[in-house]
Design a protein around this motif. Structure first.
Motif, PDB file in Angstrom:
ATOM      1  N   UNK A   1       8.775  10.117  -3.562  1.00  0.00           N
ATOM      2  CA  UNK A   1       9.710   9.611  -4.574  1.00  0.00           C
ATOM      3  C   UNK A   1       9.824   8.091  -4.542  1.00  0.00           C
ATOM      4  N   UNK A   2       9.399   7.466  -3.460  1.00  0.00           N
ATOM      5  CA  UNK A   2       9.654   6.034  -3.288  1.00  0.00           C
ATOM      6  C   UNK A   2       8.415   5.152  -3.178  1.00  0.00           C
ATOM      7  N   UNK A   3       7.216   5.751  -3.220  1.00  0.00           N
ATOM      8  CA  UNK A   3       6.012   4.919  -3.138  1.00  0.00           C
ATOM      9  C   UNK A   3       5.967   3.942  -4.315  1.00  0.00           C
ATOM     10  N   UNK A   4       5.703   2.656  -4.046  1.00  0.00           N
ATOM     11  CA  UNK A   4       5.612   1.699  -5.152  1.00  0.00           C
ATOM     12  C   UNK A   4       4.405   1.949  -6.057  1.00  0.00           C
ATOM     13  N   UNK A   5       3.411   2.655  -5.550  1.00  0.00           N
ATOM     14  CA  UNK A   5       2.221   3.026  -6.336  1.00  0.00           C
ATOM     15  C   UNK A   5       2.023   4.509  -6.119  1.00  0.00           C
ATOM     16  N   UNK A   6       1.672   5.284  -7.175  1.00  0.00           N
ATOM     17  CA  UNK A   6       1.556   6.727  -6.968  1.00  0.00           C
ATOM     18  C   UNK A   6       0.409   7.092  -6.020  1.00  0.00           C
ATOM     19  N   UNK A   7       0.603   8.213  -5.306  1.00  0.00           N
ATOM     20  CA  UNK A   7      -0.424   8.727  -4.407  1.00  0.00           C
ATOM     21  C   UNK A   7      -1.553   9.322  -5.252  1.00  0.00           C
ATOM     22  N   UNK A   8      -2.839   8.954  -4.985  1.00  0.00           N
ATOM     23  CA  UNK A   8      -3.936   9.583  -5.735  1.00  0.00           C
ATOM     24  C   UNK A   8      -3.914  11.102  -5.522  1.00  0.00           C
TER      25      UNK A   8
ATOM     26  N   UNK B   1      -9.276  15.169  -0.736  1.00  0.00           N
ATOM     27  CA  UNK B   1      -8.057  14.376  -0.584  1.00  0.00           C
ATOM     28  C   UNK B   1      -8.418  12.920  -0.368  1.00  0.00           C
ATOM     29  N   UNK B   2      -7.621  12.012  -0.964  1.00  0.00           N
ATOM     30  CA  UNK B   2      -7.824  10.577  -0.747  1.00  0.00           C
ATOM     31  C   UNK B   2      -7.214  10.227   0.595  1.00  0.00           C
ATOM     32  N   UNK B   3      -8.073   9.914   1.563  1.00  0.00           N
ATOM     33  CA  UNK B   3      -7.539   9.643   2.913  1.00  0.00           C
ATOM     34  C   UNK B   3      -8.493   8.782   3.719  1.00  0.00           C
ATOM     35  N   UNK B   4      -7.973   8.171   4.779  1.00  0.00           N
ATOM     36  CA  UNK B   4      -8.852   7.534   5.754  1.00  0.00           C
ATOM     37  C   UNK B   4      -9.583   8.639   6.486  1.00  0.00           C
ATOM     38  N   UNK B   5     -10.932   8.563   6.505  1.00  0.00           N
ATOM     39  CA  UNK B   5     -11.705   9.655   7.075  1.00  0.00           C
ATOM     40  C   UNK B   5     -12.934   9.140   7.803  1.00  0.00           C
ATOM     41  N   UNK B   6     -13.333   9.909   8.805  1.00  0.00           N
ATOM     42  CA  UNK B   6     -14.586   9.636   9.519  1.00  0.00           C
ATOM     43  C   UNK B   6     -15.698  10.506   8.947  1.00  0.00           C
TER      44      UNK B   6
ATOM     45  N   UNK C   1      -2.148   7.738   4.924  1.00  0.00           N
ATOM     46  CA  UNK C   1      -3.236   6.851   4.488  1.00  0.00           C
ATOM     47  C   UNK C   1      -2.739   5.885   3.413  1.00  0.00           C
ATOM     48  N   UNK C   2      -1.933   6.410   2.489  1.00  0.00           N
ATOM     49  CA  UNK C   2      -1.408   5.585   1.398  1.00  0.00           C
ATOM     50  C   UNK C   2      -0.485   4.486   1.948  1.00  0.00           C
ATOM     51  N   UNK C   3       0.313   4.819   2.938  1.00  0.00           N
ATOM     52  CA  UNK C   3       1.181   3.814   3.585  1.00  0.00           C
ATOM     53  C   UNK C   3       0.336   2.691   4.177  1.00  0.00           C
TER      54      UNK C   3
ATOM     55  N   UNK D   1       2.315  -0.788   4.465  1.00  0.00           N
ATOM     56  CA  UNK D   1       3.637  -0.411   4.972  1.00  0.00           C
ATOM     57  C   UNK D   1       3.596  -0.063   6.458  1.00  0.00           C
ATOM     58  N   UNK D   2       2.399   0.313   6.929  1.00  0.00           N
ATOM     59  CA  UNK D   2       2.224   0.630   8.349  1.00  0.00           C
ATOM     60  C   UNK D   2       0.939  -0.032   8.850  1.00  0.00           C
TER      61      UNK D   2
END
Ligand SMILES: *Cc1c(COP(=O)(O)O)cnc(C)c1O
Length: 439
Positions: free
Chosen positions: A23-30, A320-325, A349-351, A356-357
């Protein structure tokens, strides 16, 4: 006057709602994509695996979602969990830092994982599911789900990564004690498992393979649904009780954190602690430093790529859109089994993408050195996963000492290591090595 070290909430102060960072992400999650069409997934694809009520939560952008009373009644077995100040660790490090830890190891399964296992079993029960299928690495998730299924009267069928099944019998026995059926994965229960075994009869298995088996089991058995212990949005949502309680407990302690840390495998205990603080960063302009700690041998956030990828080896999950190996990545077998996953929760991943992190990685010898120091000063033997956070906390506290500056550090002690003492044996007897990856 003696130093206060425990900050305890009363039963009536348990959160009544889960907090949803979507609800609070400044940009929507893919959005997740259909593996065939590469279009955003529609609920019907998810409904093959999950009940409608959980699919609704997975896709919901509602900020606060009420925790059903039946779930709160089971949470009440161990929640609210304590926040403690690690004064003896501070003293051992001679640091001016104040170190606090939220202790999730008090749950029946010994980790944060029941926070989502309980609602997942509950929502399946009310949706008419008879049986849940899932995978587990070292067994923390499997035992949490087995416990939750026993509470709500569901059958529980768990595919356990073979190397852990063979080497770590205690969590397998815990699952069986709760009434679950446990298979070593790759197994001969599924077509995918048989295929992997045909190619390599000695396969040690991986979380990716076990997920593929649990998914196949689900779609082939009527009345069965699938359950995942990390990564997904609704799992991060359920874990938000951790951070909400911590915010109130830090108020009791009269301090505001400077640095907030958690270990990260799929990202759920980290998300649970930090998302309510991330909200304050976004909405109130707070300046917290928020740090995810992962193993150097499975460094999805620090060395992975941010892109669409599968959640499993057999390419059956949505992308899923994520950091991945990479979904074919075979992590070396380290003693923190819960951190051996190729990807990272899309929300975490989005954070990271939004700044943000941040993330750091630690090798396992340093992690166990920190774990032993923590056990000898605070008494609690940490889970090897949680000890990754401790390693980073100790470095942070030493830096405070060197700079002669106080910082308030809060971390998630996501579980205890009482069923991981064999790993401590390996460390204490000098047989442990750093494997794969580099600093
Ligand atoms: C499973 C587990 C983890 C890793 O999973 P996340 O989803 O990243 O939280 C961390 N700590 C403990 C104690 C675990 O059991």
């Amino acid at each position: 006057m003696s130093q206060q070290i425990q900050f305890l909430l009363r039963a009536g102060e348990m959160p009544t709602h889960w907090y949803n960072l979507l609800a609070d992400f400044p940009e929507p999650l893919p959005p997740p994509l259909h593996p065939g069409t590469r279009e955003p997934v529609t609920p019907d694809l998810m409904l093959a695996l999950f009940p409608e009520n959980l699919v609704g939560q997975e896709m919901s952008a509602e900020r606060m979602i009420e925790i059903p009373q039946e779930v709160r009644d089971v949470y009440a077995l161990y929640r609210p969990t304590p926040l403690l100040r690690a004064v003896r660790l501070e003293k051992a490090l001679q640091t001016p830092a104040h170190v606090y830890y939220k202790y999730e190891g008090v749950s029946p399964a010994g980790s944060h994982k029941p926070n989502t296992a309980i609602p997942q079993a509950y929502y399946n029960k009310v949706a008419g599911t008879k049986r849940l299928a899932s995978e587990t690495g070292a067994g923390q998730w499997g035992s949490s789900l087995a416990f939750a299924c026993s509470v709500f009267g569901l059958e529980c069928n768990v595919y356990m990564v073979k190397v852990s099944f063979d080497q770590k019998p205690y969590r397998k026995l815990l699952m069986q004690t709760y009434g679950a059926t446990v298979h070593a994965s790759p197994s001969n229960q599924t077509e995918f498992g048989r295929k992997v075994l045909a190619a390599n009869p000695d396969s040690a298995g991986s979380l990716g393979i076990a997920i593929s088996e649990a998914i196949e089991d689900t779609v082939k058995h009527p009345g069965t649904k699938y359950s995942l212990g990390s990564v997904l949005n609704h799992v991060c949502l359920h874990q938000s009780v951790i951070g909400q309680e911590t915010i109130r407990q830090m108020e009791m302690a009269g301090e505001e954190p400077d640095v907030i840390l958690g270990c990260a495998g799929g990202g759920s205990n980290f998300a649970g602690l930090v998302f309510p603080f991330v909200q304050r960063k976004i909405r109130e302009g707070k300046k917290y430093r928020i740090v995810a700690v992962e193993p150097t041998s499975c460094p999805s956030l620090t060395k992975g790529e941010l892109r669409y990828d599968f959640g499993d080896t057999a390419e059956t999950t949505p992308l899923m859109m994520m950091y991945t190996l990479g979904h074919l990545f075979m992590p070396p077998s380290i003693h923190a089994g819960g951190l051996r996953y190729h990807g990272m929760a899309p929300m975490v991943s989005h954070c990271k993408k939004l700044g943000l992190i941040e993330a750091v990685a630690y090798p396992q010898l340093k992690v166990f050195e920190s774990a032993v120091m923590f056990a000898r000063s605070e008494g609690i033997v940490p889970a090897p996963e949680s000890a990754h956070a401790i390693a980073a906390v100790i470095d942070e506290a030493i830096q405070c000492r060197e700079e002669g500056r106080k910082r308030v550090i809060v971390f998630n002690l996501s579980g205890n290591g009482l069923l991981d003492l064999a790993a401590y044996d390996t460390y204490l007897s000098g047989r442990m090595q750093d494997v794969g990856g580099s600093d």
